[in-house]
Design a protein around this motif. Sequence first.
Motif, PDB file in Angstrom:
ATOM      1  N   GLU A   1       0.839  -1.205   0.000  1.00 13.51           N
ATOM      2  CA  GLU A   1       0.000   0.000   0.000  1.00 13.51           C
ATOM      3  C   GLU A   1       0.872   1.253   0.000  1.00 13.51           C
ATOM      4  O   GLU A   1       0.564   2.240  -0.684  1.00 13.51           O
ATOM      5  N   LEU A   2       1.982   1.212   0.752  1.00 11.59           N
ATOM      6  CA  LEU A   2       2.886   2.358   0.801  1.00 11.59           C
ATOM      7  C   LEU A   2       3.512   2.612  -0.571  1.00 11.59           C
ATOM      8  O   LEU A   2       3.632   3.768  -1.001  1.00 11.59           O
ATOM      9  N   ASP A   3       3.893   1.546  -1.276  1.00  7.63           N
ATOM     10  CA  ASP A   3       4.470   1.713  -2.607  1.00  7.63           C
ATOM     11  C   ASP A   3       3.480   2.410  -3.542  1.00  7.63           C
ATOM     12  O   ASP A   3       3.871   3.294  -4.331  1.00  7.63           O
ATOM     13  N   GLN A   4       2.215   2.016  -3.464  1.00  7.54           N
ATOM     14  CA  GLN A   4       1.185   2.641  -4.306  1.00  7.54           C
ATOM     15  C   GLN A   4       0.990   4.110  -3.942  1.00  7.54           C
ATOM     16  O   GLN A   4       0.867   4.975  -4.820  1.00  7.54           O
ATOM     17  N   MET A   5       0.972   4.396  -2.641  1.00  6.44           N
ATOM     18  CA  MET A   5       0.794   5.779  -2.198  1.00  6.44           C
ATOM     19  C   MET A   5       1.975   6.645  -2.616  1.00  6.44           C
ATOM     20  O   MET A   5       1.809   7.802  -3.021  1.00  6.44           O
ATOM     21  N   GLU A   6       3.194   6.095  -2.539  1.00  5.02           N
ATOM     22  CA  GLU A   6       4.371   6.861  -2.943  1.00  5.02           C
ATOM     23  C   GLU A   6       4.352   7.137  -4.440  1.00  5.02           C
ATOM     24  O   GLU A   6       4.793   8.207  -4.887  1.00  5.02           O
TER      25      GLU A   6
ATOM     26  N   ASP B   1       1.746  13.507  -7.865  1.00  5.05           N
ATOM     27  CA  ASP B   1       1.065  14.691  -7.337  1.00  5.05           C
ATOM     28  C   ASP B   1       1.811  15.170  -6.092  1.00  5.05           C
ATOM     29  O   ASP B   1       1.328  15.057  -4.963  1.00  5.05           O
ATOM     30  N   PRO B   2       3.019  15.741  -6.274  1.00  2.00           N
ATOM     31  CA  PRO B   2       3.867  16.085  -5.117  1.00  2.00           C
ATOM     32  C   PRO B   2       3.286  17.180  -4.230  1.00  2.00           C
ATOM     33  O   PRO B   2       3.721  17.351  -3.095  1.00  2.00           O
ATOM     34  N   GLY B   3       2.304  17.907  -4.701  1.00  2.00           N
ATOM     35  CA  GLY B   3       1.709  18.974  -3.889  1.00  2.00           C
ATOM     36  C   GLY B   3       0.587  18.515  -2.982  1.00  2.00           C
ATOM     37  O   GLY B   3      -0.003  19.332  -2.265  1.00  2.00           O
ATOM     38  N   ASN B   4       0.260  17.239  -2.992  1.00  2.92           N
ATOM     39  CA  ASN B   4      -0.838  16.710  -2.188  1.00  2.92           C
ATOM     40  C   ASN B   4      -0.356  16.527  -0.744  1.00  2.92           C
ATOM     41  O   ASN B   4       0.253  15.509  -0.400  1.00  2.92           O
TER      42      ASN B   4
ATOM     43  N   ASP C   1      -0.284  11.008   4.929  1.00  2.00           N
ATOM     44  CA  ASP C   1      -0.658   9.594   5.001  1.00  2.00           C
ATOM     45  C   ASP C   1       0.541   8.683   4.770  1.00  2.00           C
ATOM     46  O   ASP C   1       0.666   7.628   5.397  1.00  2.00           O
ATOM     47  N   VAL C   2       1.426   9.109   3.868  1.00  2.00           N
ATOM     48  CA  VAL C   2       2.635   8.320   3.588  1.00  2.00           C
ATOM     49  C   VAL C   2       3.503   8.239   4.842  1.00  2.00           C
ATOM     50  O   VAL C   2       3.987   7.162   5.219  1.00  2.00           O
ATOM     51  N   LYS C   3       3.678   9.375   5.524  1.00  3.25           N
ATOM     52  CA  LYS C   3       4.510   9.386   6.727  1.00  3.25           C
ATOM     53  C   LYS C   3       3.903   8.514   7.833  1.00  3.25           C
ATOM     54  O   LYS C   3       4.609   7.798   8.544  1.00  3.25           O
ATOM     55  N   ILE C   4       2.580   8.604   7.972  1.00  4.96           N
ATOM     56  CA  ILE C   4       1.910   7.799   8.998  1.00  4.96           C
ATOM     57  C   ILE C   4       2.072   6.314   8.701  1.00  4.96           C
ATOM     58  O   ILE C   4       2.361   5.503   9.583  1.00  4.96           O
ATOM     59  N   LEU C   5       1.902   5.939   7.426  1.00  6.36           N
ATOM     60  CA  LEU C   5       2.027   4.528   7.052  1.00  6.36           C
ATOM     61  C   LEU C   5       3.467   4.047   7.210  1.00  6.36           C
ATOM     62  O   LEU C   5       3.706   2.909   7.619  1.00  6.36           O
ATOM     63  N   GLU C   6       4.428   4.904   6.905  1.00  6.29           N
ATOM     64  CA  GLU C   6       5.831   4.535   7.110  1.00  6.29           C
ATOM     65  C   GLU C   6       6.102   4.241   8.578  1.00  6.29           C
ATOM     66  O   GLU C   6       6.798   3.272   8.923  1.00  6.29           O
TER      67      GLU C   6
END
Length: 370
Positions: free
Chosen positions: A159-164, A170-173, A179-184
């Motif tokens: 899931e993290l790979d997909q989010m990254e 979309d780097p401005g999201n 969410d990426v940081k929380i999942l990491e």
Amino acid sequence: MTSGIEEAGAMGTAAAAASVLAGPHAGAPGASGACLNCNAALQGPFCAQCGQHAHVHRSVLHAVEEFLHGIVHFDGRFWNTLPLLIFRPGRLTRDYVMGRRARYIAPVAVFLLTIFAMFLLFAFLPGPSGDAAAVKLDGPERAAAVADLKERRLAAQRELDQMEARLAADPGNSQLATDVKILEASIGVMSSAEERVRRDGEANAGDLMRAIGNAAASGDLSLDVGDETTNARIRDALSNPEFVFYKMKQKGYKLSFLLVPLSLPWLILLFAWKRDAKVYDHVVFLLYSISFMSLVVILVALLFAAGVTAAPVYGTLLVAVPLVHMFAQLKEGYALGWFSAAWRTLALALAALVTLGIYLTGIGFLGLLD
């Protein structure tokens, strides 16, 4: 550690507010001339017209001195207030209500400092993901736990790979980045738990929280509070229970003042036919009483962190000590007889449990729904 820094800042703010609420410190030399605030003639360390200190300072060193003074000194009133708060709460309450106040810290100031000290301590002590209440797993249970943790970790990694990938497009999201940081962080926790169970065969309260989070994230958590939108929000929050616990701590100290209005109706009811007991008296009683209970919780937390496991110790601190303190404060604070103080103590203790349950339930829902 971030939360600890934030709550240390809150502690400083509370100390500053408390120093103001407790009033200006005494002992300054007299002064002459005109007050810089209202131009009234000065005849002592404070202006008789507006109350401003005769000597004003503009140095950084004095600002630091005032800050430290606000936290620990209180013109010696701290050392007048604390022993009475612990050993003679009824006298402290009675003195303050009857107007003998100059020697004591104001009840609001004591309440602020003890509440924020308690939550500051909580910020630095291990949370639910710590090593407390560890359970030993052996044989098939250990193998099953390791396999489950590995499966969950790999699923989270996919899931993290997909989010990254979405974040790269979309780097401005900012929400996606959060969410990426929380999942990491969650994956890091899973990895640590997997290694711990594999190596030592131990699981703890943090593992339980992570299990709840995994069940919520996978849709396996059965939940129905009567509204599907609310159900969805709670499931989404429980997918990261450690963050929920963090938010509950934040809400807890920010809304701690609600303990006073929630408790006030009980005292009004208990003294409904006692004409000389005013609502103000009840507020003073509650502020000092809650302050003492906060000190007890601080002591309990420190003992638990130090590894003390004797149940009688915690039973004494959490049951016997509050009851004795409440009895002493009621008896002397309201000038009651033994019987009147005793039955009010039991009634107020039950009311306090109900109030605490309402408060914690409210904090829990705010942590889940905010």
